[in-house]
Design a protein around this motif. Sequence first.
Motif, PDB file in Angstrom:
ATOM      1  N   VAL A 211      29.177 -46.578   3.425  1.00 34.05           N
ATOM      2  CA  VAL A 211      27.832 -46.731   3.984  1.00 34.05           C
ATOM      3  C   VAL A 211      27.892 -46.832   5.512  1.00 34.05           C
ATOM      4  O   VAL A 211      27.089 -46.244   6.224  1.00 34.05           O
ATOM      5  N   ASN A 253      23.003 -42.112  -4.301  1.00 36.29           N
ATOM      6  CA  ASN A 253      22.313 -42.442  -3.036  1.00 36.29           C
ATOM      7  C   ASN A 253      23.143 -42.000  -1.829  1.00 36.29           C
ATOM      8  O   ASN A 253      22.601 -41.506  -0.846  1.00 36.29           O
ATOM      9  N   GLU A 256      22.790 -38.357  -1.361  1.00 37.21           N
ATOM     10  CA  GLU A 256      21.456 -38.064  -0.795  1.00 37.21           C
ATOM     11  C   GLU A 256      21.424 -38.373   0.700  1.00 37.21           C
ATOM     12  O   GLU A 256      20.936 -37.593   1.507  1.00 37.21           O
ATOM     13  N   GLU A 257      21.966 -39.550   1.030  1.00 33.98           N
ATOM     14  CA  GLU A 257      21.957 -40.003   2.428  1.00 33.98           C
ATOM     15  C   GLU A 257      22.782 -39.046   3.300  1.00 33.98           C
ATOM     16  O   GLU A 257      22.391 -38.725   4.423  1.00 33.98           O
ATOM     17  N   ARG A 260      20.687 -36.110   3.993  1.00 35.45           N
ATOM     18  CA  ARG A 260      19.633 -36.437   4.970  1.00 35.45           C
ATOM     19  C   ARG A 260      20.198 -36.474   6.398  1.00 35.45           C
ATOM     20  O   ARG A 260      19.562 -36.040   7.349  1.00 35.45           O
ATOM     21  N   LEU A 261      21.423 -36.989   6.516  1.00 36.79           N
ATOM     22  CA  LEU A 261      22.028 -37.133   7.847  1.00 36.79           C
ATOM     23  C   LEU A 261      22.724 -35.851   8.328  1.00 36.79           C
ATOM     24  O   LEU A 261      23.229 -35.794   9.432  1.00 36.79           O
TER      25      LEU A 261
END
Length: 397
Positions: A211, A253, A256-257, A260-261
């Motif tokens: 993360v 997640n 997905e993240e 997105r980034l």
Amino acid sequence: MKLLSIKECDLHEKKVFIRCDFNVPMDEFGNITDDRRIRSALSTIKYCLDQECAIILGSHFGRPKAGVFSEEDSLSPVVRRLQQLLKMDVTLARDVVGEDAKKRAHELKSGEILVLENLRFEKGETKNDPEFSAALASLAEVYINDAFGVSHRAHASVEGITQHFDREHKAAGFLLLKEIEFFDTLLENPARPFAAIVGGSKVSGKLEALVNLLPRVDKILIGGGMAFTFLKAMGYDVGKSLVEDDLIGEAGNIMEEAKRLGVKLYLPVDVVAAETFSADATSRTVSAQEIPTGWMGLDIGLASVELYGEVLEDVKTILWNGPMGVYEMERFAKGSNKIAHFLAQADATTVVGGGDTADLVQRIGLDEEMTFISTGGGASLELLEGKVLPGVKPLMK
Ligand code: AMP
């Protein structure tokens, strides 16, 4: 992160306590099998000798029963190795803060080295006991932390002791400075593109690091047991491979993240699957989507290795934390070994997290080819998670 540096401390003719990490591996006969941790401490020790200090060294070793002396956990083999490396006499106290250590520390002259017995012979060490911290601090006028490998532990010799020294009398040694500087640059100002290779057994062990790394990297390559939770999140049947069912959503997640980034996230496209978890198991390389029912993936396959090699070709910084497979078993070590070779040849800054990854790189003799190998597994992982280590915080400027 700027730390109080040993270079800014007035050490001349002072009594200096250096917290080292001499927790070296030993064979059953008490021979040190890898003295890298002792050698890593030499630059700070030699610098202190040049400053004409009286040097008191402290370290933990193994996991002794607290409060009890045991010959097998004594630091005497470390002292012998220090004598060989420094080519000078080094004395070992019979205790940590008892009568013998106190007397010897009191009488210690500039240019001499005293090693205290295993800090974990004292119950107060791991409990960060204030009384023990004070007793340890009373032996010296200056405190230096050079034990990166335990700086994520709030132990007496790492954290409690720092409260007894003001800013002019405590600092980080050269090893600690180097470790923090490398991870700082890596996380805050890496040469780009920056790729992180993350492996190891479980997603849970690396979740916080993943993360924290996601917004900082350009590419992330996943391997090891943790890949299977990601593959399952993509809907693949991964047989009996290591999966953390409760983290499948979290793995989704992260993917997905990453999207997105704009971070490219790679998963193994093929795996070495085995019928059982054993060194001589029947095994074969299969597509990541075709792991036979009841089999488990224990390494990344050749196609994945080639893919990862291509992906790493244009990057300028590579961080590697966690093996690609069960590298302890030769049959499932190929993926990790090949990745190690890619790093060794890469025209990039290569940083290897400590623990298993450092171990496997050393095993195949590629340690000299890496830009930096961390001396601390747990400590480096906590840095990757974005944490400030309890042993480092009191030394921040
Ligand atoms: P970690 O401490 O999380 O970095 O994990 C290191 C351990 O992960 C090593 O002992 C490896 O044997 C283990 N490991 C790597 N790949 C796999 C896999 N596919 N299945 C099970 N364990 C693995």
